[in-house]
Design a protein around this motif. Structure first.
Motif, PDB file in Angstrom:
ATOM      1  N   CYS A 118      -4.212   1.161   2.149  1.00 13.62           N
ATOM      2  CA  CYS A 118      -2.958   0.446   2.457  1.00 13.62           C
ATOM      3  C   CYS A 118      -1.813   1.123   1.696  1.00 13.62           C
ATOM      4  N   ARG A 119      -0.710   1.364   2.419  1.00 19.85           N
ATOM      5  CA  ARG A 119       0.307   2.263   1.875  1.00 19.85           C
ATOM      6  C   ARG A 119       1.087   1.701   0.686  1.00 19.85           C
ATOM      7  N   PHE A 120       1.116   0.382   0.559  1.00 22.93           N
ATOM      8  CA  PHE A 120       1.915  -0.245  -0.509  1.00 22.93           C
ATOM      9  C   PHE A 120       1.053  -0.600  -1.718  1.00 22.93           C
ATOM     10  N   CYS A 121      -0.241  -0.282  -1.691  1.00 30.28           N
ATOM     11  CA  CYS A 121      -1.173  -0.806  -2.682  1.00 30.28           C
ATOM     12  C   CYS A 121      -1.602   0.259  -3.693  1.00 30.28           C
ATOM     13  N   SER A 260       2.845  -9.513   3.255  1.00 33.75           N
ATOM     14  CA  SER A 260       3.735  -8.966   2.224  1.00 33.75           C
ATOM     15  C   SER A 260       5.004  -8.466   2.894  1.00 33.75           C
ATOM     16  N   LEU A 261       6.127  -8.971   2.441  1.00 31.81           N
ATOM     17  CA  LEU A 261       7.397  -8.609   3.085  1.00 31.81           C
ATOM     18  C   LEU A 261       7.966  -7.338   2.468  1.00 31.81           C
ATOM     19  N   VAL A 262       8.109  -6.334   3.326  1.00 32.05           N
ATOM     20  CA  VAL A 262       8.639  -5.048   2.888  1.00 32.05           C
ATOM     21  C   VAL A 262      10.037  -4.899   3.485  1.00 32.05           C
ATOM     22  N   GLY A 263      11.014  -4.712   2.613  1.00 29.43           N
ATOM     23  CA  GLY A 263      12.412  -4.663   3.057  1.00 29.43           C
ATOM     24  C   GLY A 263      12.637  -3.684   4.198  1.00 29.43           C
ATOM     25  N   GLY A 264      13.176  -4.186   5.316  1.00 31.31           N
ATOM     26  CA  GLY A 264      13.530  -3.335   6.445  1.00 31.31           C
ATOM     27  C   GLY A 264      12.342  -2.837   7.252  1.00 31.31           C
ATOM     28  N   PRO A 290       6.806 -11.292  -1.273  1.00 32.99           N
ATOM     29  CA  PRO A 290       7.709 -10.131  -1.337  1.00 32.99           C
ATOM     30  C   PRO A 290       6.931  -8.969  -1.940  1.00 32.99           C
ATOM     31  N   VAL A 291       6.919  -7.827  -1.278  1.00 34.44           N
ATOM     32  CA  VAL A 291       6.048  -6.725  -1.736  1.00 34.44           C
ATOM     33  C   VAL A 291       6.423  -6.349  -3.171  1.00 34.44           C
ATOM     34  N   ARG A 297       5.112   4.815  -4.424  1.00 36.35           N
ATOM     35  CA  ARG A 297       5.599   4.668  -3.049  1.00 36.35           C
ATOM     36  C   ARG A 297       7.034   4.172  -3.073  1.00 36.35           C
ATOM     37  N   ASP A 298       7.754   4.375  -1.956  1.00 35.98           N
ATOM     38  CA  ASP A 298       9.154   3.969  -2.011  1.00 35.98           C
ATOM     39  C   ASP A 298       9.454   2.675  -1.236  1.00 35.98           C
ATOM     40  N   PHE A 299       8.469   1.803  -1.106  1.00 31.84           N
ATOM     41  CA  PHE A 299       8.735   0.522  -0.455  1.00 31.84           C
ATOM     42  C   PHE A 299       9.549  -0.387  -1.364  1.00 31.84           C
ATOM     43  N   VAL A 300      10.430  -1.174  -0.759  1.00 33.27           N
ATOM     44  CA  VAL A 300      11.185  -2.146  -1.558  1.00 33.27           C
ATOM     45  C   VAL A 300      10.887  -3.556  -1.050  1.00 33.27           C
ATOM     46  N   ALA A 301      11.025  -4.527  -1.957  1.00 29.02           N
ATOM     47  CA  ALA A 301      10.814  -5.921  -1.565  1.00 29.02           C
ATOM     48  C   ALA A 301      11.978  -6.379  -0.694  1.00 29.02           C
TER      49      ALA A 301
END
Ligand code: SAH
Length: 346
Positions: A118-121, A260-264, A290-291, A297-301
């Motif tokens: 999973c990309r955000f984990c 999990s909510l990932v901004g955008g 919220p993530v 990784r460059d994910f934002v909440a």
């Protein structure tokens, strides 16, 4: 004699057979089981009503799982504790202790690392090292229970690892944690979270346990889910939802969805609408999280206002939804980060 048998992963019946093989009386099995799973002994030496010669031969023949506490971080905000434990082979696992009004909850790991990608984990970045044994899963609860001096009433298998990728050990763990001769946790107080391995979700449904199944959904369509979770390449979102429906039909247990909510990425109005359609008619509960951004990784909440808006949209369609309270925000980092940091140190 079965040299090397993992004694703490044996059920009471199996332990009886094992002690019989050793030429011991039946009551020894009960004593041993109680030391391991009720009194939570950390080694054979603590088992004072077992004769010394027997303790010595047990120690020679049967390795005894006992996790070593490496660090514990305590949140100043809510008392949440995050533990890093060392396993006997030098690997590390992390577990979390949380206090709620309804009791104490422990979040345990099911594998060392994870291969789901999973990309955000953070847990999956180094891949899978190995599965945890049932005893290693139990011992996370035992060690925390000893360290806090409090009873654990709820267990969530939501730490590092994919529990349904370690199916047999997970199942044994559930049976042992809920055994009335052991911790005696109610099945209803155990939650297993999966990224969605369809065959094993169905297999678990067929076991007809009363545990809660949580599905990590994170995307409202097949395309969105594939962006975040490689496991979606293997299982289509409709197959996964059908398996959740099947779980409910077989067990009568309401399914939880983790989102999990990932901004955008997955927090738009269209996402909320698709999500409503996807789970429509299913007896479920949605947890919005919220993530938790991780370094690699460059994910934002999502913005707070987007989270609330998302929640409102679901509520208007009469879907049970909560925004997951973030516990231990000051000590945490995302899932798997503590072990990862330790890994980078050594
Ligand atoms: N493999 C299982 C259980 C472990 S992860 C599963 O996928 O469900 C537990 C939950 O935390 C999952 O819903 C997972 O998607 C989520 N998670 C992992 N990293 C996260 C992060 N950085 N922010 C928010 N949630 C995360």
């Amino acid at each position: 004699m079965n040299k090397g048998t993992d004694i703490k992963s044996l059920s009471m019946d199996e332990l009886r057979l094992e002690t019989e093989k050793m030429g011991e009386k039946a009551f020894r099995a009960k004593q041993l089981y109680e030391w391991m799973h009720v009194k939570l002994a950390r080694d054979y030496d603590e088992m004072t009503n077992i004769p010394k010669h027997l303790r010595e031969s047990l120690a020679r023949e049967y390795p005894y799982t006992s996790l070593k506490e490496v660090t514990v971080q305590v949140s100043k905000i809510d008392g949440t504790r995050k533990y890093l434990f060392a396993l006997s082979d030098g690997n590390y696992v992390e577990s979390v202790w949380m206090q709620y009004h309804h009791g104490n909850s422990v979040c345990i790991s099911s594998q060392v690392g994870c291969r789901m990608g999973c990309r955000f984990c953070a847990s999956t970045i180094g891949g899978l090292e190995r599965n945890l044994t049932p005893a290693e899963m139990l011992d996370q609860i035992y060690a925390i229970s000893k360290s806090t001096g409090e009873r654990v009433s709820n267990v969530v298998v939501m730490g590092t690892g994919e529990p349904l990728d370690n199916y047999d050990n997970l199942l044994r763990f559930i049976h042992m944690a809920t055994d009335e001769n052991g911790l005696n946790i109610s099945q209803r107080n155990i939650t297993v979270s999966t990224c969605g391995i369809v065959e094993n979700m169905r297999r678990l449904a067929d076991e007809k346990l009363q545990i809660t199944l949580a599905l990590s959904l994170h995307g409202s369509t097949q395309e969105k889910r594939r962006e975040l979770m490689p496991v979606a390449d293997k299982y289509d979102i409709n197959q996964v939802i059908a398996a959740c429906r099947y779980y409910y039909e077989q067990t009568g247990r309401r399914v939880t969805f983790e989102y999990s909510l990932v901004g955008g990425v997955n927090d738009t109005d269209a996402d909320a609408e698709n999500l409503c359609r996807l789970v429509g008619g299913l007896n479920c509960h949605i947890n919005l999280i919220p993530v938790n951004p991780i370094q690699e990784r460059d994910f934002v909440a999502s913005e707070r206002s987007d989270v609330l808006n998302f929640k409102n949209k679901l509520e208007r369609k009469h879907i049970n939804v909560t925004i997951r309270r973030e516990m231990g925000k000051d000590i945490d980092g995302a899932c798997g980060q503590l072990r990862r940091r330790k890994h980078l140190e050594i």
